[in-house]
Design an enzyme around this catalytic site. Structure first.
Site, mmCIF file in Angstrom:
data_model
loop_
_atom_site.group_PDB
_atom_site.id
_atom_site.type_symbol
_atom_site.label_atom_id
_atom_site.label_comp_id
_atom_site.label_asym_id
_atom_site.label_seq_id
_atom_site.Cartn_x
_atom_site.Cartn_y
_atom_site.Cartn_z
ATOM 1 N N HIS A 51 -4.575 -17.508 -4.586
ATOM 2 C CA HIS A 51 -5.357 -16.388 -3.878
ATOM 3 C C HIS A 51 -6.708 -17.439 -3.446
ATOM 4 O O HIS A 51 -7.433 -16.621 -2.556
ATOM 5 C CB HIS A 51 -5.827 -15.366 -4.607
ATOM 6 C CG HIS A 51 -6.736 -15.491 -5.579
ATOM 7 N ND1 HIS A 51 -6.022 -16.320 -6.739
ATOM 8 C CD2 HIS A 51 -7.957 -15.204 -6.092
ATOM 9 C CE1 HIS A 51 -6.884 -16.390 -7.723
ATOM 10 N NE2 HIS A 51 -8.122 -15.712 -7.261
ATOM 11 N N ASP A 52 -6.812 -18.431 -3.944
ATOM 12 C CA ASP A 52 -8.137 -19.320 -3.756
ATOM 13 C C ASP A 52 -7.832 -20.456 -2.728
ATOM 14 O O ASP A 52 -8.759 -21.012 -2.213
ATOM 15 C CB ASP A 52 -8.821 -19.833 -4.975
ATOM 16 C CG ASP A 52 -9.345 -18.781 -5.896
ATOM 17 O OD1 ASP A 52 -9.548 -17.687 -5.257
ATOM 18 O OD2 ASP A 52 -9.412 -18.867 -6.943
ATOM 19 N N ASP A 76 0.865 -1.150 -0.006
ATOM 20 C CA ASP A 76 0.074 -0.054 0.057
ATOM 21 C C ASP A 76 0.957 1.101 0.037
ATOM 22 O O ASP A 76 1.561 1.510 0.950
ATOM 23 C CB ASP A 76 -0.909 0.176 1.195
ATOM 24 C CG ASP A 76 -1.744 1.145 1.544
ATOM 25 O OD1 ASP A 76 -1.993 1.981 0.505
ATOM 26 O OD2 ASP A 76 -2.230 1.455 2.826
ATOM 27 N N GLU A 81 -7.524 -21.159 -15.956
ATOM 28 C CA GLU A 81 -7.904 -21.726 -14.550
ATOM 29 C C GLU A 81 -8.926 -22.715 -15.106
ATOM 30 O O GLU A 81 -10.303 -22.541 -15.368
ATOM 31 C CB GLU A 81 -8.441 -20.832 -13.719
ATOM 32 C CG GLU A 81 -9.002 -21.274 -12.377
ATOM 33 C CD GLU A 81 -10.076 -20.582 -11.522
ATOM 34 O OE1 GLU A 81 -9.993 -20.712 -10.364
ATOM 35 O OE2 GLU A 81 -10.682 -19.892 -12.307
ATOM 36 N N ASP A 119 -4.077 3.992 2.521
ATOM 37 C CA ASP A 119 -5.697 3.645 2.815
ATOM 38 C C ASP A 119 -5.908 2.045 3.061
ATOM 39 O O ASP A 119 -6.936 1.735 3.413
ATOM 40 C CB ASP A 119 -6.105 3.906 1.425
ATOM 41 C CG ASP A 119 -5.788 3.065 0.093
ATOM 42 O OD1 ASP A 119 -4.925 2.231 0.364
ATOM 43 O OD2 ASP A 119 -6.602 3.263 -0.677
ATOM 44 N N ASP A 145 -1.546 -1.445 -3.729
ATOM 45 C CA ASP A 145 -2.035 -0.414 -5.030
ATOM 46 C C ASP A 145 -0.946 -0.582 -5.996
ATOM 47 O O ASP A 145 -0.058 -1.112 -5.684
ATOM 48 C CB ASP A 145 -2.320 1.055 -4.795
ATOM 49 C CG ASP A 145 -1.170 1.571 -3.796
ATOM 50 O OD1 ASP A 145 -0.076 1.417 -4.158
ATOM 51 O OD2 ASP A 145 -1.554 2.130 -2.817
ATOM 52 N N ASP A 175 -9.666 -16.766 -16.064
ATOM 53 C CA ASP A 175 -10.535 -17.068 -14.878
ATOM 54 C C ASP A 175 -11.824 -17.884 -14.990
ATOM 55 O O ASP A 175 -12.591 -17.593 -16.001
ATOM 56 C CB ASP A 175 -11.019 -15.643 -14.060
ATOM 57 C CG ASP A 175 -11.719 -15.845 -12.726
ATOM 58 O OD1 ASP A 175 -10.964 -15.999 -11.747
ATOM 59 O OD2 ASP A 175 -13.226 -15.772 -12.876
ATOM 60 N N ASN A 235 -0.249 4.531 -0.616
ATOM 61 C CA ASN A 235 -0.830 5.660 -0.272
ATOM 62 C C ASN A 235 -1.628 5.548 1.285
ATOM 63 O O ASN A 235 -2.455 6.586 1.502
ATOM 64 C CB ASN A 235 -1.817 6.351 -1.340
ATOM 65 C CG ASN A 235 -3.055 5.264 -1.517
ATOM 66 O OD1 ASN A 235 -2.881 3.969 -0.841
ATOM 67 N ND2 ASN A 235 -4.272 5.630 -2.374
ATOM 68 N N ASP A 250 -5.557 -10.643 -15.434
ATOM 69 C CA ASP A 250 -6.626 -11.477 -14.970
ATOM 70 C C ASP A 250 -7.882 -11.137 -16.009
ATOM 71 O O ASP A 250 -8.457 -10.134 -16.017
ATOM 72 C CB ASP A 250 -7.163 -11.460 -13.518
ATOM 73 C CG ASP A 250 -7.540 -12.953 -12.962
ATOM 74 O OD1 ASP A 250 -8.121 -13.769 -13.306
ATOM 75 O OD2 ASP A 250 -6.800 -12.979 -11.669
HETATM 76 C C1 GLC Z 1 -11.859 -17.798 -9.947
HETATM 77 C C2 GLC Z 1 -10.966 -16.782 -9.027
HETATM 78 C C3 GLC Z 1 -11.837 -16.809 -7.540
HETATM 79 C C4 GLC Z 1 -13.250 -16.229 -8.069
HETATM 80 C C5 GLC Z 1 -13.887 -16.888 -9.040
HETATM 81 C C6 GLC Z 1 -15.078 -15.960 -9.763
HETATM 82 O O1 GLC Z 1 -12.046 -19.223 -9.185
HETATM 83 O O2 GLC Z 1 -9.736 -17.428 -8.894
HETATM 84 O O3 GLC Z 1 -11.095 -15.998 -6.773
HETATM 85 O O4 GLC Z 1 -14.035 -16.051 -6.700
HETATM 86 O O5 GLC Z 1 -13.331 -17.285 -10.174
HETATM 87 O O6 GLC Z 1 -14.514 -15.299 -10.470
#
Ligand code: GLC
Length: 558
Positions: free
Chosen positions: A331-332, A22, A258, A26, A30, A201, A24, A99
């Site tokens: 991240h999932d 971060d 994905e 908040d 970013d 995605d 700035n 993404d």
């Molecule tokens: C993918 C992303 C996930 C998101 C989902 C809906 O699985 O990695 O984070 O919630 O798609 O876009």
């Protein structure tokens, strides 16, 4: 034969912008923060950077709900910041990939707003909107985040729209050529701008079977898993081929899908020489131990022989068909070290072992932010500390199944997506040096021990180990072998030993890991020239028998 591509020898890194840096004050990461850390990534050896979504978004699903594909969310910065990031990355020979979230948009996207205003009009056809009589919904599919996939269309009593994820993520109707054209236009706009490609995605969801199909209910809610939809959908290849030809192919763009599917021909169709994408993630380890009833029934730790079987399984199926992307987390998912190593065995030695067995596989390594420091799952103490909509839903599922509040919380915690989403640990000062304000999501208290300031430049750190693995992969002497060499399991039947050859045209390496806390002996196939890497200071060799302490990993040149 596999056709060689420029990106095969690279190393990729995923940034989750909201939690990276971060600039700035908040409490939200970013683009300027990312720019300030490019040298850190360069030092690690990163070439390709995947940015989780930074487009305008109400952040109902943390940016995977896009309200404007052509603009940067002000919380992440401006388009000028984006241009600067592209420029600064290029100056360092790095590539930025975005993404691509096009199964759905946000309900705040103007397309959806217009569709609500006139469901029969042009934009109504961008979505799946149905008139419902006597409350009977078109189907009984359960959305990924819980509840029916149907939600009332704002402003209409008798109309519903479909969302396979969050209700703020209406599905786009790919059957409509106009919508597809809009998507391709947007992709090309970004490619023109200079992004090197996309991570794609949730792509398996774009093709639906007949939406009036009712499946047998599999839970008390009377709904059926969305997996039924994925299984029954036919014809996704036409969409994906068209998208490739209209966009990526023209720019020689890099794409990583994905792709969750059981299709036996998936590898060839998706990443074969004429496949839809450059590469796709290997989710075989990720999927191990999963249970359809919900997270509360999933297996919190997958390790040793189970991990090995998944990794070898993929490599065997793949052969020379294509080039896979290897991960231990994203991240999932929970943090890889917490998911693939039992909690009582978690230390730098075991973390380095996991890193080595994963990164030395054939494929493109994707490192998720903080993985290179050995960041772990978080000891959240209450469900209220969790922001992730998916965890909140799974918690309710566990409660419904009869677990107490405490049991439900602890059952879902190991899988919470927020484990990997807490702020990056830059140093041991307040908020881990991530922000000067209150961070949007709590910081893992172990940042005091695990942080970049401590690890960069410290010889024995997890960071230095990752850096060494990446530099070995790039070393002109070993590159050919590590990038293209065959993966041949060695002593695959020996329990909790994960060993494999990397056999190139002129060199053979052996990666050998004792994937357990007890010592074990490994009979080597013969003599070796040198030890390229070892996560311990010692090598206990007795003739051709290697006495390996728990979690030792060695990379030998034979
Ligand atoms: C993918 C992303 C996930 C998101 C989902 C809906 O699985 O990695 O984070 O919630 O798609 O876009």
């Amino acid at each position: 034969m596999l056709q060689k591509k420029w990106w095969h020898e690279k190393t990729a890194y995923q940034i989750y912008p909201k939690s990276f840096c971060d600039s700035n004050g908040d409490g939200i990461g970013d683009l300027k923060g990312i720019i300030s850390k490019l040298d850190y990534l360069k030092e690690l050896g990163v070439d390709i950077i995947w940015l989780s979504p930074i487009y305008c978004s109400p952040l109902a699903d943390q940016g995977y709900d896009i309200s404007d594909y052509y603009n940067i969310d002000p919380r992440f910065g401006t388009m000028d910041d984006m241009d600067e990031l592209l420029k600064e990355a290029k100056a360092r020979n790095m590539y930025i990939i975005m993404d691509l979230v096009v199964n759905h948009c946000s309900d705040e996207h103007q397309w959806f707003q217009k569709a609500c205003g006139d469901p029969e009009g042009e934009f109504g056809k961008y979505f799946y909107i149905e008139t419902v009589k006597d409350g009977k919904l078109p189907n009984n599919w359960r959305s990924y985040f819980g509840g029916s996939v149907w939600e009332k269309l704002p402003g209409h009593e008798d109309k519903y729209y479909m969302h396979v994820f969050h209700k703020k993520q209406p599905d786009l109707n790919w059957e409509n050529p106009k919508l597809r054209h809009e998507v391709y236009k947007m992709i090309n706009w970004w490619l023109e701008k200079g992004v090197a490609g996309f991570r794609i995605d949730a792509i398996m969801n774009i093709k639906k079977p007949n939406i009036f199909t009712t499946y047998p209910a599999d839970r008390e809610d009377g709904l059926a898993s969305i997996e039924n939809m994925i299984r029954d959908a036919v014809g996704i290849d036409e969409f994906l081929h068209e998208m490739k030809m209209e966009t990526f192919e023209k720019y020689n763009a890099f794409t990583v899908g994905e792709v969750f599917t059981d299709r036996p021909d998936a590898l060839k169709a998706f990443i074969g020489n004429d496949g839809h994408f450059s590469t796709m993630f290997d989710f075989s380890e990720t999927c191990a131990g999963k249970n359809e009833d919900g997270w509360y029934k999933c297996q919190p730790v997958v390790c040793g022989d189970e991990y090995k079987a998944c990794a070898f399984g993929t490599q065997k199926r793949l052969g020379d068909l294509g080039f896979i992307s290897n991960i231990i987390e994203n991240h999932d998912e929970p943090r890889g070290v917490s998911h693939y190593i039992p909690a009582e065995d978690l230390n730098d030695t075991s973390k380095k072992m996991l890193a080595a067995v994963n990164i030395m596989l054939r494929g493109l390594p994707f490192i998720y932010q903080g993985q290179e420091l050995g960041m772990t799952n978080v000891d959240f103490t209450s469900i209220d500390q969790i922001d992730d909509c998916s965890t909140q839903d799974e918690y309710k599922v566990a409660l419904k199944a009869g677990l107490s509040a405490d049991e439900a919380f602890h059952a879902v915690l190991p899988f919470s997506r927020d484990n990997a989403r807490t702020p990056f640990h830059w140093n041991d000062s307040a908020n881990a040096g991530f922000t000067s304000a209150a961070p949007w999501l709590m910081v893992n208290p172990n940042y005091v021990q695990i942080n970049a300031k401590d690890q960069v430049g410290r010889q024995n750190s997890v960071f230095s180990w990752y850096k060494e693995l990446i530099s070995l992969r790039k070393n002109p002497e070993y590159k050919e072998t590590i990038v293209y060499g065959e993966v041949i399991p060695y002593k695959a039947e020996q329990k909790n030993l994960m060993a494999y050859y990397r056999k190139g045209t002129d060199k053979t390496l052996l990666v050998a890991a004792n994937y357990q806390n007890k010592a074990q002996d490994l009979k080597l196939p013969g003599t070796f020239k040198q030890v390229l890497m070892n996560n311990l200071d010692t090598l206990d060799l007795d003739g051709s028998t290697l006495h390996m302490p728990g979690y030792q990993v060695v990379i030998l040149e034979l």
